[in-house]
Design an enzyme around this catalytic site. Sequence first.
Site, mmCIF file in Angstrom:
data_model
loop_
_atom_site.group_PDB
_atom_site.id
_atom_site.type_symbol
_atom_site.label_atom_id
_atom_site.label_comp_id
_atom_site.label_asym_id
_atom_site.label_seq_id
_atom_site.Cartn_x
_atom_site.Cartn_y
_atom_site.Cartn_z
ATOM 1 N N PRO A 2 0.751 -1.200 -0.213
ATOM 2 C CA PRO A 2 0.027 -0.109 -0.072
ATOM 3 C C PRO A 2 0.940 1.350 0.013
ATOM 4 O O PRO A 2 1.816 1.186 0.844
ATOM 5 C CB PRO A 2 -0.776 0.032 1.300
ATOM 6 C CG PRO A 2 0.102 -1.080 2.027
ATOM 7 C CD PRO A 2 1.029 -1.607 1.297
ATOM 8 N N GLU A 3 0.654 2.269 -1.080
ATOM 9 C CA GLU A 3 0.903 3.533 -1.062
ATOM 10 C C GLU A 3 -0.275 4.263 -0.811
ATOM 11 O O GLU A 3 -1.317 3.845 -0.534
ATOM 12 C CB GLU A 3 1.918 3.844 -2.285
ATOM 13 C CG GLU A 3 3.217 2.859 -2.419
ATOM 14 C CD GLU A 3 3.663 3.226 -3.787
ATOM 15 O OE1 GLU A 3 4.128 4.338 -3.917
ATOM 16 O OE2 GLU A 3 4.387 2.013 -4.358
#
Length: 277
Positions: A2-3
């Site tokens: 996850p960014e």
Amino acid sequence: MPELPEVEITRQSFAQALCGARVLEARLGKPLRWPLGVAPEALQGSVLGLAQRRGKYIWLPLLAGQSGLEGGLLLHLGMSGSLGLTRERPAPGVHDHFDLWTDRGLLRLHDPRRFGAVVWSRALDAAPAATLLARLGLEPFDPRLDGRYLKQALAGRRVAIKQALLAGDVVVGAGNIYACEALFLAGIDPRLPAHKLSPARCDRLVAAVRDVLGRALNAGGSTLRDFRDAHGVAGSFQMLAQVYDREGQPCRVCTTPLRRIVQGQRSTYYCPKCQKK
DNA sequence: CAGTGGCCCTGAGCGC
DNA sequence: TGCGCTCAGGGCCACT
């Protein structure tokens, strides 16, 4: 995984549904990056507020309700974490390390590598939450972020621009993939010392970061791998990676073979022709 | 102070 | 099929 776009899509996918839900039970699995900081039983009876996001952290407010604790949970998905929201409560798997079982369903953190975290804090602006958020830079869509700000924030920093971007103390949200992609879009060599960016290139980089993160958000999170939101819905694949994980493959703009280098023990991908020092 | 490297942990993929 | 190695989307912390 996850960014910022993935974290934001995750947040959006459960925030409304759980706002106002009452905690019936909380359960911990194996230890995460940091201890919860409170006994899971203490969360029982609290009422969830509307989840917020800061950088790659999610803040889930807990209101006292009739009998619960007041404060909130600061969540981070680390490298391999994901949150799922389900009506039922199936038995936890080996990598399910946090459950928040409410009268509106189950919010469950699945995180094989356990770089993620769930930390209780009595307020967002009190320790430990405030400490963890203290060094974060501006949100990418904060109107205060512009080329001038970036130029000033990078002054005196001799590290490569890629690493400065990744550090998250100037702008948050661009992780390894989007940092590479943004630098490609802006035509900037990732090895360029941060303080050497001209004002014009600072403008371009701000625009590129917004462009990349904005498009990933519009695509429903990423795009680039196997991301799913809290309902298990996958992002669309509208945003093709220009450089990330494409070592040796032709640049989509100029066909030059793309390169992979290592900066700060993380891979960087770039086009040696399109991206200049 | 800025910069560097180590480290937390598991799983996937690859060469042999 | 199995083994050992490398690498992975993050970020804190100790150290120079």
